[in-house]
Motif scaffolding. Sequence first.
Motif, PDB file in Angstrom:
ATOM      1  N   ILE A  81      -2.213   4.216   5.193  1.00  0.00           N
ATOM      2  CA  ILE A  81      -3.117   2.800   5.456  1.00  0.00           C
ATOM      3  C   ILE A  81      -3.255   2.189   4.290  1.00  0.00           C
ATOM      4  O   ILE A  81      -3.025   0.585   4.352  1.00  0.00           O
ATOM      5  CB  ILE A  81      -4.348   3.216   5.977  1.00  0.00           C
ATOM      6  CG1 ILE A  81      -4.684   3.824   7.407  1.00  0.00           C
ATOM      7  CG2 ILE A  81      -5.479   2.049   5.742  1.00  0.00           C
ATOM      8  CD1 ILE A  81      -5.782   4.578   7.684  1.00  0.00           C
ATOM      9  N   ASN A  82      -3.258   2.619   3.087  1.00  0.00           N
ATOM     10  CA  ASN A  82      -3.063   1.817   1.883  1.00  0.00           C
ATOM     11  C   ASN A  82      -1.584   1.476   1.320  1.00  0.00           C
ATOM     12  O   ASN A  82      -1.540   0.712   0.404  1.00  0.00           O
ATOM     13  CB  ASN A  82      -3.766   2.921   0.837  1.00  0.00           C
ATOM     14  CG  ASN A  82      -5.280   2.934   1.147  1.00  0.00           C
ATOM     15  OD1 ASN A  82      -5.848   1.881   1.579  1.00  0.00           O
ATOM     16  ND2 ASN A  82      -5.643   4.118   0.564  1.00  0.00           N
ATOM     17  N   SER A  83      -0.766   1.605   2.177  1.00  0.00           N
ATOM     18  CA  SER A  83       0.750   1.299   1.688  1.00  0.00           C
ATOM     19  C   SER A  83       0.688  -0.329   1.787  1.00  0.00           C
ATOM     20  O   SER A  83      -0.085  -1.058   2.523  1.00  0.00           O
ATOM     21  CB  SER A  83       1.699   1.788   2.717  1.00  0.00           C
ATOM     22  OG  SER A  83       1.692   1.316   3.847  1.00  0.00           O
ATOM     23  N   ASP A  84       1.584  -0.878   0.926  1.00  0.00           N
ATOM     24  CA  ASP A  84       1.855  -2.291   0.797  1.00  0.00           C
ATOM     25  C   ASP A  84       1.947  -2.956   2.225  1.00  0.00           C
ATOM     26  O   ASP A  84       1.603  -4.260   2.599  1.00  0.00           O
ATOM     27  CB  ASP A  84       2.735  -2.756  -0.038  1.00  0.00           C
ATOM     28  CG  ASP A  84       2.391  -2.377  -1.494  1.00  0.00           C
ATOM     29  OD1 ASP A  84       1.085  -2.216  -1.492  1.00  0.00           O
ATOM     30  OD2 ASP A  84       3.247  -2.013  -2.357  1.00  0.00           O
ATOM     31  N   ASP A  85       2.863  -2.459   3.025  1.00  0.00           N
ATOM     32  CA  ASP A  85       3.345  -3.048   4.228  1.00  0.00           C
ATOM     33  C   ASP A  85       2.248  -3.373   5.263  1.00  0.00           C
ATOM     34  O   ASP A  85       2.040  -4.118   5.943  1.00  0.00           O
ATOM     35  CB  ASP A  85       4.404  -2.047   4.888  1.00  0.00           C
ATOM     36  CG  ASP A  85       5.713  -1.959   4.101  1.00  0.00           C
ATOM     37  OD1 ASP A  85       6.072  -2.780   3.514  1.00  0.00           O
ATOM     38  OD2 ASP A  85       6.475  -1.001   4.119  1.00  0.00           O
ATOM     39  N   VAL A  90      -2.881  -6.219   7.449  1.00  0.00           N
ATOM     40  CA  VAL A  90      -4.216  -6.225   7.590  1.00  0.00           C
ATOM     41  C   VAL A  90      -4.979  -7.526   6.772  1.00  0.00           C
ATOM     42  O   VAL A  90      -5.768  -7.962   7.424  1.00  0.00           O
ATOM     43  CB  VAL A  90      -4.935  -4.789   7.415  1.00  0.00           C
ATOM     44  CG1 VAL A  90      -6.337  -4.744   7.365  1.00  0.00           C
ATOM     45  CG2 VAL A  90      -4.309  -3.658   8.049  1.00  0.00           C
ATOM     46  N   ARG A  91      -4.761  -7.485   5.559  1.00  0.00           N
ATOM     47  CA  ARG A  91      -5.243  -8.480   4.808  1.00  0.00           C
ATOM     48  C   ARG A  91      -4.026  -9.549   4.388  1.00  0.00           C
ATOM     49  O   ARG A  91      -3.479  -9.269   3.443  1.00  0.00           O
ATOM     50  CB  ARG A  91      -5.944  -7.890   3.452  1.00  0.00           C
ATOM     51  CG  ARG A  91      -6.925  -7.037   3.769  1.00  0.00           C
ATOM     52  CD  ARG A  91      -7.502  -6.671   2.496  1.00  0.00           C
ATOM     53  NE  ARG A  91      -7.809  -5.227   2.530  1.00  0.00           N
ATOM     54  CZ  ARG A  91      -7.965  -4.366   1.479  1.00  0.00           C
ATOM     55  NH1 ARG A  91      -7.925  -4.646   0.397  1.00  0.00           N
ATOM     56  NH2 ARG A  91      -8.407  -3.239   1.884  1.00  0.00           N
TER      57      ARG A  91
END
Length: 106
Positions: A81-85, A90-91
């Motif tokens: 979830i916190n990966s850059d991709d 998402v943001r």
Amino acid sequence: MRKGPLVIYKEANGITKAFSNLPGVTLLNVNRLNLLLLAPGGHLGRFCIWTETAFQPLGEIYSSETLPRYVMKNADITRIINSDDIQRVVRPTKDQKRHAIKKNPL
């Protein structure tokens, strides 16, 4: 909320009486398997203790369904979830507008 271990059995044979005094231990018949008891709150990894006789009827109960396969190769959800991709989608990147610095008229 944390749950204690889950003991899964086929025939009671005194197992319910034996575990009744242990706080936090949940007993479950193999014919009444429930996802909410196996993974309370959607959190996987509850400590399950299976009796030897509880494994035998699993093939009969779930013979018509295909066994689940690995859906994910990497089970580290927070890392995914916190990966850059993922975060780019998402943001989306925000346009950074610099405001003009006001000059002091004095």
